[in-house]
Design a protein around this motif. Sequence first.
Motif, short mmCIF file in Angstrom:
data_model
loop_
_atom_site.label_atom_id
_atom_site.label_comp_id
_atom_site.label_asym_id
_atom_site.label_seq_id
_atom_site.Cartn_x
_atom_site.Cartn_y
_atom_site.Cartn_z
N LEU A 48 41.03 -34.16 -26.61
CA LEU A 48 41.65 -33.92 -25.30
C LEU A 48 40.94 -34.71 -24.20
O LEU A 48 41.57 -35.17 -23.25
CB LEU A 48 41.65 -32.42 -24.98
N ILE A 49 39.62 -34.86 -24.33
CA ILE A 49 38.88 -35.69 -23.36
C ILE A 49 39.35 -37.14 -23.47
O ILE A 49 39.56 -37.83 -22.45
CB ILE A 49 37.37 -35.58 -23.59
N MET A 50 39.54 -37.63 -24.70
CA MET A 50 40.03 -38.99 -24.90
C MET A 50 41.41 -39.17 -24.29
O MET A 50 41.70 -40.18 -23.64
CB MET A 50 40.07 -39.32 -26.40
N ILE A 51 42.28 -38.19 -24.50
CA ILE A 51 43.63 -38.27 -23.95
C ILE A 51 43.60 -38.23 -22.43
O ILE A 51 44.34 -38.95 -21.75
CB ILE A 51 44.49 -37.11 -24.51
N GLY A 52 42.71 -37.39 -21.86
CA GLY A 52 42.57 -37.35 -20.41
C GLY A 52 42.11 -38.69 -19.86
O GLY A 52 42.62 -39.16 -18.83
N LEU A 74 42.32 -36.16 -15.02
CA LEU A 74 41.06 -35.60 -14.53
C LEU A 74 40.97 -34.10 -14.86
O LEU A 74 39.90 -33.61 -15.26
CB LEU A 74 40.93 -35.81 -13.03
N PHE A 75 42.08 -33.39 -14.70
CA PHE A 75 42.10 -31.96 -15.02
C PHE A 75 41.82 -31.73 -16.50
O PHE A 75 41.04 -30.85 -16.88
CB PHE A 75 43.45 -31.36 -14.65
N LEU A 76 42.44 -32.55 -17.36
CA LEU A 76 42.25 -32.40 -18.80
C LEU A 76 40.81 -32.69 -19.21
O LEU A 76 40.22 -31.98 -20.02
CB LEU A 76 43.21 -33.33 -19.54
N MET A 77 40.23 -33.74 -18.63
CA MET A 77 38.83 -34.07 -18.92
C MET A 77 37.89 -32.97 -18.43
O MET A 77 36.95 -32.57 -19.14
CB MET A 77 38.47 -35.41 -18.28
N SER A 117 38.43 -29.68 -20.65
CA SER A 117 37.89 -29.83 -22.00
C SER A 117 36.37 -29.84 -21.99
O SER A 117 35.72 -29.25 -22.86
CB SER A 117 38.42 -31.12 -22.64
N THR A 118 35.79 -30.52 -20.99
CA THR A 118 34.32 -30.58 -20.89
C THR A 118 33.73 -29.21 -20.62
O THR A 118 32.71 -28.82 -21.23
CB THR A 118 33.90 -31.56 -19.77
N THR A 119 34.34 -28.45 -19.72
CA THR A 119 33.83 -27.10 -19.43
C THR A 119 33.99 -26.17 -20.63
O THR A 119 33.15 -25.30 -20.86
CB THR A 119 34.54 -26.50 -18.20
N THR A 123 30.92 -24.26 -22.38
CA THR A 123 30.95 -22.81 -22.55
C THR A 123 30.66 -22.41 -23.99
O THR A 123 29.88 -21.49 -24.25
CB THR A 123 32.32 -22.26 -22.13
N LYS A 124 31.27 -23.11 -24.93
CA LYS A 124 31.13 -22.74 -26.33
C LYS A 124 29.80 -23.13 -26.93
O LYS A 124 29.41 -22.62 -27.97
CB LYS A 124 32.29 -23.33 -27.13
N LEU A 125 29.07 -24.03 -26.29
CA LEU A 125 27.76 -24.42 -26.77
C LEU A 125 26.63 -23.66 -26.08
O LEU A 125 25.46 -23.90 -26.35
CB LEU A 125 27.54 -25.92 -26.58
#
Length: 258
Positions: free
Chosen positions: A203-207, A105-108, A111-113, A117-119
Amino acid sequence: MYDFGAFTHAATWVSLLTLTFMEIVLGIDNIIFISIIVNRLAKESQARGRTIGLLLALVFRVGLLLSISWIVSLRAPLFNLPDFPWLDQPFGVTGRDLILLAGGLFLMYKSTTEIHTKLQGEEEDAGLKGGNATMMSVILQIIVIDIVFSFDSILTAVGLVDNVLVMIAAVIFAMGIMLAFSGVVANFVNNNPTIKMLALSFLIMIGFMLVMEAAHKEIEKGYLYFAMAFSLTVELLNLRLRKKSKSKPVQLRDSQYD
């Protein structure tokens, strides 16, 4: 378990090389996460942040290898969930499940935030010298994800080799190689915005995979790694075509906050 004489056998060295390779493969996602998160630091502190992060990963892995009996105990159910209609059988929640769930959950979330941020903006400040995050906040985030990735790494090692000394040697060799090339990987990811976005998606996939493992739903990692390798190959071909045409990809915005 601590059999030094095993290193006199060729089979031990074959196992060591195999396990070292596996540790490097499993450590790539860790390098990517560390490379992205330390980008919030000032430029002059980023190399030190990557080194500290990987050294912490080494400490966690060796520490867990020296506590294999404790790791095994984490597979024992701590409590059982009620008999919900959608459960085929009683679901025993283990310590490993809780760690994987929290880490996934932390990794997802992280990565999402980062993607959000970058978009937020399409242009970067030409005078940008790096983020303003503190070293302590970055290290704390690295520690959280290091613990989760270390479990994945150690469980793989236990499944391949019985000798703890061989496992420790493989982890040290693999981490030495990752330290040597972490700067190259970080520069490549950070200098290519589309690669960075792809890495965050990985990283979202791995999370998500970690969350599914916590729910006792095993996902064949070979399929996941194939999808990642295929996507990376396509993007590398795109980078090569853009380089020939001298067209610039969209620029992502670097975060100025934690």
